[in-house]
Design a protein around this motif. Structure first.
Motif, PDB file in Angstrom:
ATOM      1  N   ASP A 273       0.717  -1.352   0.140  1.00  0.00           N
ATOM      2  CA  ASP A 273       0.202   0.245   0.330  1.00  0.00           C
ATOM      3  C   ASP A 273       1.012   1.616   0.158  1.00  0.00           C
ATOM      4  N   GLY A 274       2.398   1.352  -0.188  1.00  0.00           N
ATOM      5  CA  GLY A 274       3.080   2.320  -0.324  1.00  0.00           C
ATOM      6  C   GLY A 274       2.748   3.131  -1.456  1.00  0.00           C
ATOM      7  N   TRP A 275       2.437   2.863  -2.294  1.00  0.00           N
ATOM      8  CA  TRP A 275       1.970   3.808  -3.516  1.00  0.00           C
ATOM      9  C   TRP A 275       1.201   5.160  -3.203  1.00  0.00           C
ATOM     10  N   LYS A 276       0.080   4.352  -2.098  1.00  0.00           N
ATOM     11  CA  LYS A 276      -0.591   5.803  -1.773  1.00  0.00           C
ATOM     12  C   LYS A 276       0.287   7.244  -1.259  1.00  0.00           C
ATOM     13  N   TYR A 298       4.411   6.428 -14.223  1.00  0.00           N
ATOM     14  CA  TYR A 298       4.844   6.947 -15.105  1.00  0.00           C
ATOM     15  C   TYR A 298       4.761   7.433 -16.543  1.00  0.00           C
ATOM     16  N   ASP A 299       3.337   6.248 -16.422  1.00  0.00           N
ATOM     17  CA  ASP A 299       2.751   6.504 -18.229  1.00  0.00           C
ATOM     18  C   ASP A 299       3.490   6.605 -19.063  1.00  0.00           C
ATOM     19  N   VAL A 300       3.885   5.107 -19.075  1.00  0.00           N
ATOM     20  CA  VAL A 300       5.419   4.994 -20.393  1.00  0.00           C
ATOM     21  C   VAL A 300       5.474   3.218 -20.651  1.00  0.00           C
ATOM     22  N   ARG A 301       5.752   3.338 -21.701  1.00  0.00           N
ATOM     23  CA  ARG A 301       5.971   2.052 -22.354  1.00  0.00           C
ATOM     24  C   ARG A 301       6.943   1.139 -22.013  1.00  0.00           C
ATOM     25  N   SER A 317      13.662   0.382  -3.041  1.00  0.00           N
ATOM     26  CA  SER A 317      12.453   1.305  -2.669  1.00  0.00           C
ATOM     27  C   SER A 317      12.915   2.332  -3.170  1.00  0.00           C
ATOM     28  N   PHE A 318      11.504   3.355  -3.897  1.00  0.00           N
ATOM     29  CA  PHE A 318      12.283   5.056  -3.872  1.00  0.00           C
ATOM     30  C   PHE A 318      11.280   5.296  -3.442  1.00  0.00           C
ATOM     31  N   LYS A 319      11.712   6.435  -2.668  1.00  0.00           N
ATOM     32  CA  LYS A 319      10.273   8.082  -2.361  1.00  0.00           C
ATOM     33  C   LYS A 319      10.824   9.171  -3.187  1.00  0.00           C
ATOM     34  N   ASN A 320       9.283   9.617  -3.525  1.00  0.00           N
ATOM     35  CA  ASN A 320       9.079  10.637  -3.989  1.00  0.00           C
ATOM     36  C   ASN A 320       9.682  10.752  -5.408  1.00  0.00           C
ATOM     37  N   LYS A 326      15.109   7.788 -12.990  1.00  0.00           N
ATOM     38  CA  LYS A 326      16.029   7.666 -11.998  1.00  0.00           C
ATOM     39  C   LYS A 326      16.134   6.482 -11.394  1.00  0.00           C
ATOM     40  N   VAL A 327      15.095   5.358 -11.227  1.00  0.00           N
ATOM     41  CA  VAL A 327      14.394   4.475 -10.765  1.00  0.00           C
ATOM     42  C   VAL A 327      15.271   3.965 -12.182  1.00  0.00           C
ATOM     43  N   LEU A 328      15.319   3.702 -12.614  1.00  0.00           N
ATOM     44  CA  LEU A 328      16.513   2.565 -14.163  1.00  0.00           C
ATOM     45  C   LEU A 328      17.669   2.995 -13.590  1.00  0.00           C
ATOM     46  N   ASP A 329      18.248   4.142 -13.314  1.00  0.00           N
ATOM     47  CA  ASP A 329      19.878   4.330 -13.123  1.00  0.00           C
ATOM     48  C   ASP A 329      19.624   3.151 -11.463  1.00  0.00           C
ATOM     49  N   ILE A 330      19.469   3.376 -10.750  1.00  0.00           N
ATOM     50  CA  ILE A 330      19.389   2.359  -9.528  1.00  0.00           C
ATOM     51  C   ILE A 330      19.501   1.082  -9.838  1.00  0.00           C
ATOM     52  N   ILE A 331      18.298   0.356 -10.522  1.00  0.00           N
ATOM     53  CA  ILE A 331      18.096  -0.588 -11.278  1.00  0.00           C
ATOM     54  C   ILE A 331      19.371  -1.810 -11.179  1.00  0.00           C
ATOM     55  N   LYS A 332      19.827  -0.737 -12.549  1.00  0.00           N
ATOM     56  CA  LYS A 332      21.250  -0.950 -13.580  1.00  0.00           C
ATOM     57  C   LYS A 332      21.664  -0.942 -12.696  1.00  0.00           C
TER      58      LYS A 332
END
Length: 351
Positions: A273-276, A298-301, A317-320, A326-332
């Protein structure tokens, strides 16, 4: 099989009477359940009749059962009259049809008065329903409900993901959430519900209270196709998602055959439920699962260049975080992937 709407199939009415009064035979029960499960409006209509019957059972004890039942049934269904004109069924059905006639007229007049709250991809919305219930809707979700919500029923229809903080309301009017494949009856106060049409699973997480999940549920100890989910429990039911080439067959038990009930530590509830709170939490999720979440957020494909990429797992985990890059950089930095962004399309490749 009775699968069309109440407006088009008068034969279902006497069967509903027999079902609610406990006088239906096994064949009747099968027909009623198939009809209820065939469409959300069918389930809503049944719930309204059932609740009205029990709420008002002793309000109008004097009813002319013959006239009430004759008026309720249309000409093609008159042949069913003899099925209910005896013993317990006659007395029960008479009051039921007298009460349901008014309810049916109200239901008919409100058929076109459906309100919808829709949230586009890339957004999260918080709403307050007329009964005081708080609802957070995740990206790409829709919530439908009748214009008279809160008066005689508290039933909503969800496509997508939502977190519900249910207002106490009247105990005689339960809060019901219908999804494409399952119905959730609130017995507590706070729960998350995930039912995107293109996901291969249905999921509900109870934070506080208890919910009953009803539908085509198989397995041992699943009485009346119902599972009760308690605080800090996650129920996940896997099935094949709906696609252009495949429509799930609710009658095929082999599709709905994997049920998980997990006990979750309070510290990990944010995974569900953290998405909210604009929080993304992954705990060993596959890249395929993560991609669907990021697409909505992020409304992407997102396109995965290689089939093997789907099974890569990641925790974090990612906050704001405003941008997907930025998310993909950390996963990468922590997995063997690379990515490129072209407009609204993200291409992920093996590194």
């Amino acid at each position: 099989m009775l699968i069309i709407g109440i407006m088009d199939n008068e034969e279902i009415k006497p069967l509903l009477v027999k079902y609610i009064t406990g006088e239906a035979d096994p064949a009747d029960i099968v027909q009623v359940k198939e009809w209820i499960n065939a469409h959300p409006e069918n389930e809503q209509y049944f719930a309204q009749l059932y609740e009205t019957w029990h709420n008002m059972l002793y309000v109008q004890p004097q009813v002319n059962k013959d006239n009430a039942f004759q008026q309720f049934l249309p000409a093609p269904a008159k042949r069913y009259v003899q099925l209910v004109k005896w013993g317990k069924v006659a007395a029960v059905a008479a009051l039921f049809v007298a009460l349901s006639a008014a309810l049916f007229n109200r239901y008919t007049s409100n058929t076109g008065k459906i309100k919808q709250i829709a949230v586009s991809k890339g957004a999260v919305k918080k709403v307050v329903l007329s009964d005081g219930t708080l609802v957070w809707l995740n990206a790409g979700s829709k919530l439908n409900y009748n214009a008279d919500f809160g008066k005689m029923t508290r039933t909503v229809f969800l496509e997508g993901e939502a977190f519900f903080d249910i207002a106490p309301g009247k105990k005689t009017i339960p809060f019901i959430v219908n999804t494409q494949n399952y119905t959730i009856r609130d017995i507590g106060t706070k729960f998350n519900l995930k039912a995107y049409p293109n996901d291969p699973f249905f999921e509900t997480t109870v934070v506080k209270g208890e919910v009953a999940v009803e539908g085509n549920i198989n397995g041992n100890a699943r009485e009346n196709n119902r599972i009760y989910v308690k605080p800090r429990q996650v129920l996940r039911i896997y099935y094949r998602p709906e696609t252009d080439n495949y429509k799930p067959d609710v009658q095929n038990s082999k599709i709905y055959n994997e049920i998980q009930v997990l006990q979750v530590d309070s510290a990990k509830l944010s995974l569900y439920d953290g998405w909210k709170e604009n929080l993304l939490v992954f705990d060993g999720n596959t890249l395929e699962e993560i991609s669907k979440i990021l697409e909505r957020r992020y409304d992407v494909r997102i396109r995965l260049d290689d089939e093997s990429l789907k099974s890569i797992r990641y925790s974090g985990s990612f906050k704001n975080v405003a941008g997907i890059n930025k998310v993909l950089d950390i996963i990468k930095a922590n997995t063997a992937i690379d990515y490129s962004i072209n407009g609204n399309t993200v291409n992920i490749t093996k590194n």
